[in-house]
Scaffold this motif. Structure first.
Motif, PDB file in Angstrom:
ATOM      1  N   THR A  31     -34.041  -5.946 -27.986  1.00  0.00           N
ATOM      2  CA  THR A  31     -32.276  -5.567 -28.648  1.00  0.00           C
ATOM      3  C   THR A  31     -31.131  -6.721 -28.282  1.00  0.00           C
ATOM      4  O   THR A  31     -30.197  -6.781 -29.427  1.00  0.00           O
ATOM      5  N   TRP A  32     -30.822  -6.836 -27.252  1.00  0.00           N
ATOM      6  CA  TRP A  32     -30.297  -8.639 -26.780  1.00  0.00           C
ATOM      7  C   TRP A  32     -30.212  -9.482 -27.513  1.00  0.00           C
ATOM      8  O   TRP A  32     -29.406 -10.119 -28.121  1.00  0.00           O
ATOM      9  N   THR A  33     -31.425 -10.163 -27.793  1.00  0.00           N
ATOM     10  CA  THR A  33     -31.750 -11.113 -28.735  1.00  0.00           C
ATOM     11  C   THR A  33     -31.450 -11.171 -30.585  1.00  0.00           C
ATOM     12  O   THR A  33     -30.332 -11.759 -30.474  1.00  0.00           O
ATOM     13  N   GLY A  34     -31.820  -9.958 -30.727  1.00  0.00           N
ATOM     14  CA  GLY A  34     -30.329  -9.258 -31.977  1.00  0.00           C
ATOM     15  C   GLY A  34     -29.110  -9.151 -31.583  1.00  0.00           C
ATOM     16  O   GLY A  34     -28.483 -10.318 -32.640  1.00  0.00           O
ATOM     17  N   LEU A  35     -28.521  -8.945 -30.641  1.00  0.00           N
ATOM     18  CA  LEU A  35     -27.131  -9.315 -30.435  1.00  0.00           C
ATOM     19  C   LEU A  35     -26.664 -11.207 -30.970  1.00  0.00           C
ATOM     20  O   LEU A  35     -26.058 -10.550 -30.998  1.00  0.00           O
ATOM     21  N   TRP A  36     -27.229 -11.458 -29.711  1.00  0.00           N
ATOM     22  CA  TRP A  36     -27.289 -12.789 -29.433  1.00  0.00           C
ATOM     23  C   TRP A  36     -27.200 -13.731 -30.717  1.00  0.00           C
ATOM     24  O   TRP A  36     -26.356 -14.634 -31.720  1.00  0.00           O
ATOM     25  N   ALA A  37     -28.188 -13.486 -31.850  1.00  0.00           N
ATOM     26  CA  ALA A  37     -28.366 -14.264 -32.474  1.00  0.00           C
ATOM     27  C   ALA A  37     -27.485 -13.219 -33.628  1.00  0.00           C
ATOM     28  O   ALA A  37     -26.434 -14.309 -34.731  1.00  0.00           O
ATOM     29  N   LEU A  38     -26.961 -12.218 -33.854  1.00  0.00           N
ATOM     30  CA  LEU A  38     -25.127 -12.120 -34.570  1.00  0.00           C
ATOM     31  C   LEU A  38     -24.103 -12.719 -33.934  1.00  0.00           C
ATOM     32  O   LEU A  38     -23.429 -13.060 -34.802  1.00  0.00           O
ATOM     33  N   PHE A  39     -24.206 -12.361 -32.617  1.00  0.00           N
ATOM     34  CA  PHE A  39     -22.714 -12.771 -31.921  1.00  0.00           C
ATOM     35  C   PHE A  39     -22.833 -14.261 -32.845  1.00  0.00           C
ATOM     36  O   PHE A  39     -21.938 -14.824 -32.852  1.00  0.00           O
ATOM     37  N   TYR A  40     -23.835 -15.221 -32.259  1.00  0.00           N
ATOM     38  CA  TYR A  40     -23.954 -17.055 -32.301  1.00  0.00           C
ATOM     39  C   TYR A  40     -23.630 -16.889 -34.060  1.00  0.00           C
ATOM     40  O   TYR A  40     -23.282 -17.797 -34.512  1.00  0.00           O
ATOM     41  N   GLY A  41     -24.460 -16.368 -34.625  1.00  0.00           N
ATOM     42  CA  GLY A  41     -23.813 -16.573 -36.794  1.00  0.00           C
ATOM     43  C   GLY A  41     -22.493 -16.475 -37.117  1.00  0.00           C
ATOM     44  O   GLY A  41     -22.122 -17.219 -37.396  1.00  0.00           O
ATOM     45  N   VAL A  42     -21.974 -15.089 -36.434  1.00  0.00           N
ATOM     46  CA  VAL A  42     -20.651 -14.732 -36.849  1.00  0.00           C
ATOM     47  C   VAL A  42     -19.663 -15.884 -35.806  1.00  0.00           C
ATOM     48  O   VAL A  42     -18.681 -16.820 -36.636  1.00  0.00           O
ATOM     49  N   PHE A  43     -19.876 -15.960 -34.583  1.00  0.00           N
ATOM     50  CA  PHE A  43     -19.033 -17.396 -33.977  1.00  0.00           C
ATOM     51  C   PHE A  43     -18.930 -18.393 -34.914  1.00  0.00           C
ATOM     52  O   PHE A  43     -18.014 -19.247 -35.014  1.00  0.00           O
ATOM     53  N   MET A  44     -19.991 -19.166 -35.288  1.00  0.00           N
ATOM     54  CA  MET A  44     -20.050 -20.315 -35.407  1.00  0.00           C
ATOM     55  C   MET A  44     -19.767 -20.526 -37.327  1.00  0.00           C
ATOM     56  O   MET A  44     -19.316 -21.340 -37.497  1.00  0.00           O
ATOM     57  N   TYR A  45     -19.654 -19.681 -37.560  1.00  0.00           N
ATOM     58  CA  TYR A  45     -19.457 -19.185 -39.334  1.00  0.00           C
ATOM     59  C   TYR A  45     -17.985 -19.029 -39.429  1.00  0.00           C
ATOM     60  O   TYR A  45     -17.270 -19.814 -39.700  1.00  0.00           O
ATOM     61  N   GLU A  46     -17.404 -18.497 -38.519  1.00  0.00           N
ATOM     62  CA  GLU A  46     -16.228 -18.233 -37.937  1.00  0.00           C
ATOM     63  C   GLU A  46     -15.292 -19.761 -38.213  1.00  0.00           C
ATOM     64  O   GLU A  46     -14.529 -19.669 -38.336  1.00  0.00           O
ATOM     65  N   HIS A  47     -16.026 -21.141 -37.089  1.00  0.00           N
ATOM     66  CA  HIS A  47     -15.470 -21.728 -36.764  1.00  0.00           C
ATOM     67  C   HIS A  47     -15.807 -22.809 -37.863  1.00  0.00           C
ATOM     68  O   HIS A  47     -14.833 -24.153 -38.116  1.00  0.00           O
ATOM     69  N   THR A  48     -16.953 -22.410 -38.552  1.00  0.00           N
ATOM     70  CA  THR A  48     -17.342 -24.000 -39.186  1.00  0.00           C
ATOM     71  C   THR A  48     -17.320 -23.338 -40.796  1.00  0.00           C
ATOM     72  O   THR A  48     -17.458 -24.838 -41.453  1.00  0.00           O
ATOM     73  N   GLN A  49     -17.699 -22.095 -41.462  1.00  0.00           N
ATOM     74  CA  GLN A  49     -17.858 -22.103 -42.258  1.00  0.00           C
ATOM     75  C   GLN A  49     -18.425 -22.296 -43.352  1.00  0.00           C
ATOM     76  O   GLN A  49     -18.678 -22.095 -44.887  1.00  0.00           O
ATOM     77  N   LYS A  50     -19.937 -22.615 -42.523  1.00  0.00           N
ATOM     78  CA  LYS A  50     -21.252 -23.252 -43.174  1.00  0.00           C
ATOM     79  C   LYS A  50     -21.981 -21.499 -43.573  1.00  0.00           C
ATOM     80  O   LYS A  50     -21.991 -21.105 -42.960  1.00  0.00           O
ATOM     81  N   LYS A  51     -22.449 -22.007 -44.163  1.00  0.00           N
ATOM     82  CA  LYS A  51     -23.294 -20.847 -45.695  1.00  0.00           C
ATOM     83  C   LYS A  51     -24.662 -21.056 -44.888  1.00  0.00           C
ATOM     84  O   LYS A  51     -24.839 -19.028 -44.612  1.00  0.00           O
TER      85      LYS A  51
END
Length: 266
Positions: A150-170
């Motif tokens: 559960t929480w591993t999934g949350l951190w993966a989603l959080f990390y993906g959203v955060f990094m995409y928002e800051h880098t726009q890398k696909k």
């Protein structure tokens, strides 16, 4: 959060590596009671995966990906890690080494990026933002490892959203799509994040929908049950989410825990 601050101030050349290492050590030494999710997941590795062959591995994997009920795990992530530890390595107690490493990878990615850009704006908005950040980490920190999914999934989603928002890398879009493979529930829970990333942050509309969603449900579970196959994994999840109000009393919850404990001991 305190751990992240210590790593940040340590001057270590690669603070993220150090943080992952500390999280792995924590995960390997985390005591597991029989009531903990982590204990149950590790026992499944012993009971189901030590003698699992490639045929059954791929058969169960196909069932998970097609939302059918498999004979082992319900999620791709745990199924693969359990097979590696149980069948390939014959070392089920390495299960939490892999689980802690994955958790630490995403968790450290979030906290390092947050504190790398740490500053407090001298505005009410800045203080509110960082107050929410602090509350978020106080609510769920490294101890989330023991839930495995559960929480591993949350951190993966959080990390993906955060990094995409800051880098726009696909590549970070792929990280976001990885969350549902960690836990089945993120096929639904990740939808708001996908909507914001792909269609824009219409925060007023999203805020209104969020407020309404706390008062009522947009989905009729009884209608969904009619279109979802009765023997599918999705049907199992719907049955779990659609309990009647009288089943949610303290007495019913206690009875459910006792019954589950009895089944696991048999």
């Amino acid at each position: 959060m305190v751990l992240a601050l210590l790593v940040k101030r340590s001057g270590f050349a690669n603070p993220r590596f150090l943080l992952i290492l500390l999280i792995v050590i924590y995960g390997l030494t985390l005591p597991m009671t029989e009531a903990a999710d982590g204990y149950r997941h590790q026992q499944m590795v012993i009971n189901e995966y030590l003698d699992m062959g490639w045929d059954r591995f791929f058969s169960d994997l196909f069932k998970i990906l097609t939302f059918e009920v498999s004979s082992s795990s319900r999620d791709v992530y745990k199924h693969i890690i359990s097979f590696i530890c149980g069948s390939l390595l014959q070392s089920p107690y390495l299960f939490f080494f892999f689980v802690s490493f994955v958790y630490g990878y995403f968790y450290s990615g979030v906290v390092i990026q947050l504190f790398r850009n740490f500053y407090i704006q001298k505005t009410a908005k800045g203080f509110i933002f960082w107050a929410l950040v602090v509350l978020f980490f106080l609510n769920k920190n490294v101890e989330g490892i023991q839930t495995v999914r559960t929480w591993t999934g949350l951190w993966a989603l959080f990390y993906g959203v955060f990094m995409y928002e800051h880098t726009q890398k696909k590549k970070y879009l792929l990280v976001m799509l990885f969350a549902p493979l960690i836990h089945f529930g993120y096929f639904v829970m990740a939808i708001p994040a996908y909507v914001v990333v792909f269609f824009g942050n219409y925060y007023r509309i999203i805020g209104i929908i969020f407020i309404i969603s706390t008062l009522t449900s947009f989905v009729n579970l009884s209608l969904l049950r009619q279109v979802v196959p009765s023997a599918s994994l999705a049907q199992q999840k719907l049955d779990g989410y659609g309990q009647e109000a009288d089943q949610l009393t303290a007495e019913a919850r206690l009875e459910k825990i006792v019954n589950k404990s009895g089944r696991e001991r048999r």
